[in-house]
Enzyme design. Structure first.
Site, PDB file in Angstrom:
ATOM      1  N   ASN A  58     -12.170 -33.316  16.573  1.00 56.66           N
ATOM      2  CA  ASN A  58     -11.854 -34.752  16.466  1.00 56.66           C
ATOM      3  C   ASN A  58     -10.402 -35.098  16.817  1.00 56.66           C
ATOM      4  O   ASN A  58     -10.129 -36.177  17.315  1.00 56.66           O
ATOM      5  CB  ASN A  58     -12.232 -35.291  15.078  1.00 56.66           C
ATOM      6  CG  ASN A  58     -11.628 -34.505  13.934  1.00 56.66           C
ATOM      7  OD1 ASN A  58     -11.125 -33.394  14.127  1.00 56.66           O
ATOM      8  ND2 ASN A  58     -11.677 -35.066  12.750  1.00 56.66           N
ATOM      9  N   GLU A  81      -8.719 -27.353   5.585  1.00 59.16           N
ATOM     10  CA  GLU A  81      -8.777 -28.825   5.671  1.00 59.16           C
ATOM     11  C   GLU A  81     -10.224 -29.174   5.989  1.00 59.16           C
ATOM     12  O   GLU A  81     -10.644 -29.096   7.140  1.00 59.16           O
ATOM     13  CB  GLU A  81      -7.874 -29.333   6.806  1.00 59.16           C
ATOM     14  CG  GLU A  81      -6.400 -29.047   6.619  1.00 59.16           C
ATOM     15  CD  GLU A  81      -5.776 -29.843   5.494  1.00 59.16           C
ATOM     16  OE1 GLU A  81      -6.465 -30.690   4.889  1.00 59.16           O
ATOM     17  OE2 GLU A  81      -4.606 -29.594   5.198  1.00 59.16           O
ATOM     18  N   CYS A 109     -12.005 -36.808   9.111  1.00 56.51           N
ATOM     19  CA  CYS A 109     -12.353 -36.148   7.846  1.00 56.51           C
ATOM     20  C   CYS A 109     -11.966 -36.981   6.626  1.00 56.51           C
ATOM     21  O   CYS A 109     -12.645 -36.952   5.614  1.00 56.51           O
ATOM     22  CB  CYS A 109     -11.727 -34.766   7.785  1.00 56.51           C
ATOM     23  SG  CYS A 109      -9.982 -34.766   8.168  1.00 56.51           S
ATOM     24  N   GLU A 116      -1.101 -29.622   4.913  1.00 54.28           N
ATOM     25  CA  GLU A 116      -0.469 -29.707   6.229  1.00 54.28           C
ATOM     26  C   GLU A 116       0.537 -30.848   6.158  1.00 54.28           C
ATOM     27  O   GLU A 116       0.415 -31.755   5.332  1.00 54.28           O
ATOM     28  CB  GLU A 116      -1.523 -29.958   7.308  1.00 54.28           C
ATOM     29  CG  GLU A 116      -2.508 -28.799   7.362  1.00 54.28           C
ATOM     30  CD  GLU A 116      -3.349 -28.725   8.623  1.00 54.28           C
ATOM     31  OE1 GLU A 116      -4.164 -29.631   8.835  1.00 54.28           O
ATOM     32  OE2 GLU A 116      -3.180 -27.751   9.374  1.00 54.28           O
TER      33      GLU A 116
HETATM   34  N1  LIG Z   1     -13.925 -32.669   8.171  1.00 53.82           N
HETATM   35  C1  LIG Z   1     -13.592 -32.397   9.394  1.00 53.82           C
HETATM   36  O1  LIG Z   1     -12.432 -32.467   9.764  1.00 53.82           O
HETATM   37  C2  LIG Z   1     -14.661 -31.999  10.327  1.00 53.82           C
HETATM   38  C3  LIG Z   1     -15.978 -32.042   9.932  1.00 53.82           C
HETATM   39  N2  LIG Z   1     -16.947 -31.701  10.795  1.00 53.82           N
HETATM   40  C4  LIG Z   1     -18.346 -31.799  10.330  1.00 53.82           C
HETATM   41  O2  LIG Z   1     -19.027 -30.611  10.656  1.00 53.82           O
HETATM   42  C5  LIG Z   1     -20.151 -30.872  11.467  1.00 53.82           C
HETATM   43  C6  LIG Z   1     -20.343 -29.749  12.461  1.00 53.82           C
HETATM   44  O3  LIG Z   1     -19.302 -29.747  13.432  1.00 53.82           O
HETATM   45  P1  LIG Z   1     -18.720 -28.378  13.988  1.00 53.82           P
HETATM   46  O4  LIG Z   1     -17.833 -28.636  15.131  1.00 53.82           O
HETATM   47  O5  LIG Z   1     -19.858 -27.421  14.180  1.00 53.82           O
HETATM   48  O6  LIG Z   1     -17.823 -27.921  12.735  1.00 53.82           O
HETATM   49  P2  LIG Z   1     -17.412 -26.495  12.243  1.00 53.82           P
HETATM   50  O7  LIG Z   1     -16.725 -26.637  10.950  1.00 53.82           O
HETATM   51  O8  LIG Z   1     -18.551 -25.538  12.274  1.00 53.82           O
HETATM   52  O9  LIG Z   1     -16.366 -26.018  13.379  1.00 53.82           O
HETATM   53  C7  LIG Z   1     -14.984 -26.157  13.287  1.00 53.82           C
HETATM   54  C8  LIG Z   1     -14.325 -24.977  13.977  1.00 53.82           C
HETATM   55  O10 LIG Z   1     -14.723 -23.757  13.366  1.00 53.82           O
HETATM   56  C9  LIG Z   1     -15.248 -22.850  14.326  1.00 53.82           C
HETATM   57  N3  LIG Z   1     -16.278 -22.053  13.674  1.00 53.82           N
HETATM   58  C10 LIG Z   1     -17.582 -22.367  13.492  1.00 53.82           C
HETATM   59  N4  LIG Z   1     -18.205 -21.379  12.801  1.00 53.82           N
HETATM   60  C11 LIG Z   1     -17.266 -20.436  12.546  1.00 53.82           C
HETATM   61  C12 LIG Z   1     -17.295 -19.170  11.871  1.00 53.82           C
HETATM   62  N5  LIG Z   1     -18.406 -18.695  11.319  1.00 53.82           N
HETATM   63  N6  LIG Z   1     -16.152 -18.461  11.807  1.00 53.82           N
HETATM   64  C13 LIG Z   1     -15.013 -18.928  12.338  1.00 53.82           C
HETATM   65  N7  LIG Z   1     -14.931 -20.105  13.000  1.00 53.82           N
HETATM   66  C14 LIG Z   1     -16.041 -20.856  13.098  1.00 53.82           C
HETATM   67  C15 LIG Z   1     -15.754 -23.767  15.425  1.00 53.82           C
HETATM   68  O11 LIG Z   1     -15.880 -23.087  16.640  1.00 53.82           O
HETATM   69  C16 LIG Z   1     -14.676 -24.828  15.449  1.00 53.82           C
HETATM   70  O12 LIG Z   1     -13.537 -24.377  16.140  1.00 53.82           O
HETATM   71  C17 LIG Z   1     -19.868 -32.224  12.091  1.00 53.82           C
HETATM   72  O13 LIG Z   1     -21.039 -32.874  12.426  1.00 53.82           O
HETATM   73  C18 LIG Z   1     -19.098 -32.922  11.006  1.00 53.82           C
HETATM   74  O14 LIG Z   1     -19.956 -33.525  10.085  1.00 53.82           O
HETATM   75  C19 LIG Z   1     -16.652 -31.276  12.060  1.00 53.82           C
HETATM   76  C20 LIG Z   1     -15.364 -31.223  12.506  1.00 53.82           C
HETATM   77  C21 LIG Z   1     -14.261 -31.616  11.670  1.00 53.82           C
HETATM   78  C1  LIG Z   2      -4.823 -38.963  11.771  1.00 50.20           C
HETATM   79  N1  LIG Z   2      -5.785 -39.258  10.742  1.00 50.20           N
HETATM   80  C2  LIG Z   2      -5.105 -39.443   9.469  1.00 50.20           C
HETATM   81  C3  LIG Z   2      -6.491 -40.472  11.054  1.00 50.20           C
HETATM   82  C4  LIG Z   2      -6.788 -38.190  10.611  1.00 50.20           C
HETATM   83  C5  LIG Z   2      -6.262 -36.792  10.538  1.00 50.20           C
HETATM   84  C6  LIG Z   2      -7.170 -35.843   9.868  1.00 50.20           C
HETATM   85  C7  LIG Z   2      -8.307 -35.335  10.691  1.00 50.20           C
HETATM   86  O1  LIG Z   2      -8.139 -34.282  11.342  1.00 50.20           O
HETATM   87  O2  LIG Z   2      -9.399 -35.922  10.670  1.00 50.20           O
END
Ligand SMILES: NC(=O)C1=CN([C@@H]2O[C@H](COP(=O)(O)OP(=O)(O)OC[C@H]3O[C@@H](n4cnc5c(N)ncnc54)[C@H](O)[C@@H]3O)[C@@H](O)[C@H]2O)C=CC1
Ligand SMILES: C[N+](C)(C)CCCC(=O)O
Length: 489
Positions: free
Chosen positions: A150, A247, A281, A461
């Protein structure tokens, strides 16, 4: 282009395989930019090895010297801001105006931690008889950063800037959905003068991430992403007792009292839900509105949500671009259908959106959605949707809304709109979340620590405190007299 691990065989390429002929300035069409290849064990080993060699050199440099290199990197990012922002739009799908803010936050992060690099110091402690002790703040070694899709460039900066300022090296793995801009950052660090290998990018998904987290040569993992993956990262890191910063996700409450400045509260609710197509997030997606002002709040919020310009994210007046993938769009739309089945009422949006420009057909657009008639037990109120979907619920008293707001396993952020100063601080104190915004939402300047409570993670962070998460303290005890003859007296 979408990530497809099957499309290209892994090949030897620890820096991630960006096409060297690529010129950022010429990227104007959302077409394939370059090929990236997932890194296997050999590439991960090489990246960590070369990062370790660079760390040995970098950590011995004075903080002021590291600062100069980081300031140069910040200057280059600032100079190329518009090009990097454009590339980030193609990478992620967010609007160009937002991408520019992300890049500005990124160079500011490097400047901020460059400023701190020269201030790292320990303390001196006097002991009896002229003896003394002192502490040294030392680097950890090779840190791993694993990023989400994101805020691809910004996450790489939020992690690498404090890491490098403290004298560490970093191996960074971006999300395979947004593989490109972290490589640009690596090129910029190199150009600014960091030792070879100090900031390495490895490409790939879960498999490559697993190799990084299990690697004995890694001292720390800093991760941004979902809660389930965060738990796995922690588990893997435990095997060699790596330090971890997580995070993770959220389902943050935004509480709007009847004594608020309504115009600001409505703008705040939009800020809390619709940046980066809702894929944020810390979004305040559970919007609790005091019953007396619910009708007027809903009328205003719906009017403004309908007016959000969706479309070509490279255009200046677009305010909402495309979601990250078809699969994710379907998932978000699925949450809207589920909400309807459970009794929520769609006041606007929540549908796939096809812009009129032919070149945007097939893009992953949707109209931002406001859901009314929501209750705390609905799926849309309990789970992280990670899309432009706001759930609105009425409340009556402060005590009641605090209880409901805290009834979640998440705890990343929260917000309150009120004109009552005592109430604002009382609510902030009682909300179980790492951040509470008063009378605004989703502003995160680099000076301010950011991170979660409960299952939204730990560690921080940004801000000065993050230095503690990228360094360790050594105590040196100095005897000025004789050693006690304890065993032979
Ligand atoms: N809260 C947040 O900042 C985020 C939440 N999400 C949520 O997660 C859902 C899935 O999205 P993803 O991109 O699949 O998130 P994810 O949390 O699985 O991936 C994030 C990162 O972790 C890596 N990763 C995945 N599995 C791993 C493992 N077993 N070991 C080490 N690294 C690993 C991925 O390649 C990516 O770089 C989204 O639909 C959303 O709801 C996704 C991205 C950010
Ligand atoms: C920049 N902000 C505050 C809108 C989001 C940053 C946190 C994230 O990675 O989602």
């Amino acid at each position: 282009s979408e990530y497809s691990p099957q499309r290209s065989p892994p090949r030897h390429n620890p820096r991630g395989g960006a096409n060297p002929d690529r010129k950022i300035a010429s990227v104007t069409q959302p077409t394939q930019l370059c090929d990236m290849f997932p890194c296997g064990k050999e590439e991960v080993d090489q990246a960590i090895q070369s990062a370790h060699t660079a760390y040995l050199k970098w950590s011995k440099m004075a903080g002021m010297e590291r600062a100069r290199v980081m300031l140069e990197a910040a200057r280059i990012i600032r100079e190329r801001r518009d090009n990097i922002a454009k590339l980030e739009v193609i990478n992620n799908g967010k609007s160009i105006t937002e991408a520019r803010v992300d890049i500005d936050v990124s160079w500011q992060t490097l400047e901020y931690y460059a400023g701190i690099a020269g201030t790292l110091a320990g303390e001196h402690i006097q002991l009896p008889g002229g003896s003394f002790a002192y502490t040294r703040r030392e680097a950890l070694g090779v840190c791993v950063g694993i990023g989400a899709w994101n805020y691809p460039f910004q996450i790489a900066c939020w992690k690498s800037a404090p890491a490098l300022a403290c004298g560490n090296a970093m191996v960074f793995k971006p999300s395979p959905f947004t593989a490109v801009t972290a490589v640009i950052l690596a090129e910029i660090y190199k150009e600014a003068g960091v030792p070879d290998g100090l900031f390495n990018v490895v490409q790939g998904g879960a498999e490559t991430g697993t190799l990084l987290c299990n690697h004995p040569g890694v001292a720390k993992v800093s991760f941004t992403g979902s809660v389930p993956t965060g738990k796995k990262i922690m588990e893997m890191s435990a095997k060699t007792v790596k330090q971890v910063t997580l995070e993770l996700g959220g389902k943050s409450p935004l509480i709007i009292f009847k004594d608020c400045e309504l115009e600001n509260a409505v703008r705040g609710a939009l800020m809390a839900n619709f940046l980066t197509q809702g894929e944020v997030c810390c979004n305040g997606t559970r919007v609790y509105v005091q019953r007396e002002i619910m009708p007027v709040f809903l009328e205003e919020v719906v009017k403004r949500t309908k007016a959000i310009r969706i479309g070509d994210p490279l255009l200046e007046n677009t305010r909402m671009g495309a979601l990250i993938t078809r699969q994710h769009l379907d998932k978000v739309l699925g949450f809207v259908s589920q909400a309807k089945k459970e009794g929520a009422m769609v006041l606007c949006g929540g549908e796939a959106f096809t812009p009129i420009e032919p070149k945007l057909k097939g893009g992953y657009y949707m109209s931002p959605c406001v859901l009314d008639n929501c209750t705390d037990d609905m799926t849309c109120v309990k789970e992280e949707i990670f899309g432009p979907v706001m759930s609105v619920m009425p409340f009556d008293t402060e005590e009641e809304v605090l209880k409901r707001a805290n009834n979640t396993t998440f705890g990343l952020a929260s917000g309150v709109f009120t004109r009552d100063i005592s109430r604002a601080h009382r609510v902030a104190e009682n909300l179980q979340a790492g951040t509470c915004f008063i009378n605004n939402y989703n502003i995160s300047p680099v000076e301010v620590p950011f991170g979660g409570y409960k299952q939204s993670g730990f560690g921080r962070e940004n801000g000065q405190v993050t230095i503690e998460y990228y360094s360790q303290l050594k105590t040196v005890v100095v005897e000025m007299g004789d050693v006690d003859d304890y065993f032979n007296c």
